[in-house]
Design a protein around this motif. Structure first.
Motif, mmCIF file in Angstrom:
data_model
loop_
_atom_site.group_PDB
_atom_site.id
_atom_site.type_symbol
_atom_site.label_atom_id
_atom_site.label_comp_id
_atom_site.label_asym_id
_atom_site.label_seq_id
_atom_site.Cartn_x
_atom_site.Cartn_y
_atom_site.Cartn_z
ATOM 1 N N GLY A 63 -20.494 19.861 69.589
ATOM 2 C CA GLY A 63 -20.281 20.540 68.073
ATOM 3 C C GLY A 63 -19.362 19.833 67.175
ATOM 4 N N GLY A 64 -18.320 19.275 67.483
ATOM 5 C CA GLY A 64 -17.621 18.602 66.478
ATOM 6 C C GLY A 64 -16.616 19.578 66.758
ATOM 7 N N GLY A 65 -15.329 19.062 65.395
ATOM 8 C CA GLY A 65 -14.528 20.076 65.407
ATOM 9 C C GLY A 65 -13.222 19.652 66.743
ATOM 10 N N PHE A 66 -12.906 20.379 66.377
ATOM 11 C CA PHE A 66 -11.618 20.529 67.255
ATOM 12 C C PHE A 66 -11.496 22.168 68.091
ATOM 13 N N LEU A 67 -10.731 22.337 69.582
ATOM 14 C CA LEU A 67 -10.252 23.112 70.009
ATOM 15 C C LEU A 67 -9.238 23.008 70.081
ATOM 16 N N ILE A 68 -8.568 24.629 69.971
ATOM 17 C CA ILE A 68 -7.578 24.826 70.260
ATOM 18 C C ILE A 68 -7.194 26.002 71.277
ATOM 19 N N THR A 69 -6.278 26.050 72.951
ATOM 20 C CA THR A 69 -6.268 26.564 73.429
ATOM 21 C C THR A 69 -4.935 26.508 73.671
ATOM 22 N N TYR A 70 -4.270 28.000 74.669
ATOM 23 C CA TYR A 70 -2.492 28.322 74.313
ATOM 24 C C TYR A 70 -2.919 28.717 76.379
ATOM 25 N N PRO A 71 -2.224 27.299 76.731
ATOM 26 C CA PRO A 71 -2.192 27.772 77.997
ATOM 27 C C PRO A 71 -0.810 28.859 78.834
ATOM 28 N N ASP A 72 -0.554 28.989 78.069
ATOM 29 C CA ASP A 72 0.703 30.767 78.949
ATOM 30 C C ASP A 72 -0.788 31.972 78.399
ATOM 31 N N LEU A 73 -1.468 31.504 77.588
ATOM 32 C CA LEU A 73 -2.522 32.878 77.290
ATOM 33 C C LEU A 73 -3.797 32.530 77.843
ATOM 34 N N PRO A 74 -4.424 32.740 78.837
ATOM 35 C CA PRO A 74 -5.479 32.343 79.921
ATOM 36 C C PRO A 74 -6.278 32.843 79.065
ATOM 37 N N GLY A 75 -7.279 31.821 79.037
ATOM 38 C CA GLY A 75 -8.710 32.498 78.117
ATOM 39 C C GLY A 75 -8.693 31.903 76.709
ATOM 40 N N CYS A 76 -7.608 32.139 75.857
ATOM 41 C CA CYS A 76 -7.401 32.335 74.886
ATOM 42 C C CYS A 76 -7.488 30.843 73.835
ATOM 43 N N MET A 77 -8.919 30.955 73.087
ATOM 44 C CA MET A 77 -8.916 29.569 72.261
ATOM 45 C C MET A 77 -9.713 29.792 71.138
ATOM 46 N N SER A 78 -9.920 29.263 70.515
ATOM 47 C CA SER A 78 -10.781 29.088 69.779
ATOM 48 C C SER A 78 -11.266 27.892 68.873
ATOM 49 N N ASP A 79 -11.741 27.387 67.965
ATOM 50 C CA ASP A 79 -11.753 26.163 67.414
ATOM 51 C C ASP A 79 -12.111 25.994 66.033
ATOM 52 N N GLY A 80 -12.104 24.937 64.942
ATOM 53 C CA GLY A 80 -12.286 25.050 63.714
ATOM 54 C C GLY A 80 -12.558 23.501 63.629
ATOM 55 N N GLU A 81 -13.115 22.954 62.491
ATOM 56 C CA GLU A 81 -13.670 21.812 62.141
ATOM 57 C C GLU A 81 -13.152 21.169 61.312
ATOM 58 N N THR A 82 -11.789 21.567 61.269
ATOM 59 C CA THR A 82 -11.010 20.415 60.866
ATOM 60 C C THR A 82 -9.199 21.198 61.851
ATOM 61 N N ILE A 83 -8.148 20.081 61.697
ATOM 62 C CA ILE A 83 -7.336 20.807 63.106
ATOM 63 C C ILE A 83 -6.644 21.987 62.140
ATOM 64 N N GLU A 84 -6.466 21.869 61.263
ATOM 65 C CA GLU A 84 -5.936 23.250 59.989
ATOM 66 C C GLU A 84 -6.176 24.557 60.266
ATOM 67 N N GLU A 85 -7.969 24.134 60.226
ATOM 68 C CA GLU A 85 -8.369 25.391 60.827
ATOM 69 C C GLU A 85 -8.360 26.390 62.275
ATOM 70 N N ALA A 86 -8.128 24.828 62.787
ATOM 71 C CA ALA A 86 -8.375 25.274 64.149
ATOM 72 C C ALA A 86 -7.349 26.226 64.913
ATOM 73 N N VAL A 87 -5.602 25.624 64.252
ATOM 74 C CA VAL A 87 -5.065 26.706 64.090
ATOM 75 C C VAL A 87 -4.866 27.776 63.714
#
Length: 123
Positions: A25-49
């Motif tokens: 799907g393209g874009g960027f995936l953000i994950t939090y290693p200390d929070l298992p299963g916590c993730m999201s994504d966005g078209e840009t890095i800024e949007e992913a954050v």
């Protein structure tokens, strides 16, 4: 200090951002290693954050509501944890794994050996 939502939101949880392939799907995936299963994504890095901040809040709210244990980020609980995360080019990663296999040790053990062999100026 009361460990409520505001407390956990004030902690500096490290996150990881990865580029998604076109097949994913393209874009960027953000994950939090200390929070298992916590993730999201966005078209840009800024949007992913930005989306990651929303996901982190929702993850923490849900964990608090369910009475689940919430780990504090390793960077908060221990100044020198012994944990180092390094991103390398794939070719270097492959070469290091092959060298570790030749020595009959894990990649982690091999990296510790190489670092100690090079010796830091502070050692």
């Amino acid at each position: 200090m009361k460990k409520d939502l505001n407390y956990y939101l004030s902690l500096n949880y490290p996150f990881k951002i990865e580029a998604l392939s076109k097949e994913d799907g393209g874009g960027f995936l953000i994950t939090y290693p200390d929070l298992p299963g916590c993730m999201s994504d966005g078209e840009t890095i800024e949007e992913a954050v930005e989306m990651g901040q929303d996901a982190k809040r929702a993850w923490l709210e849900t964990a608090l509501e369910k009475g689940l244990e919430i780990l504090e980020p390793f960077t908060t609980t221990e100044k020198y944890s012994g944990r180092i995360t390094v991103r390398t080019p794939r070719s270097l990663h492959r070469k290091l794994i092959e060298e570790a296999q030749e020595e009959g040790v894990s990649l982690n053990q091999y990296l510790v050996y190489l670092l100690s062999k090079g010796k830091s100026k502070s050692v």
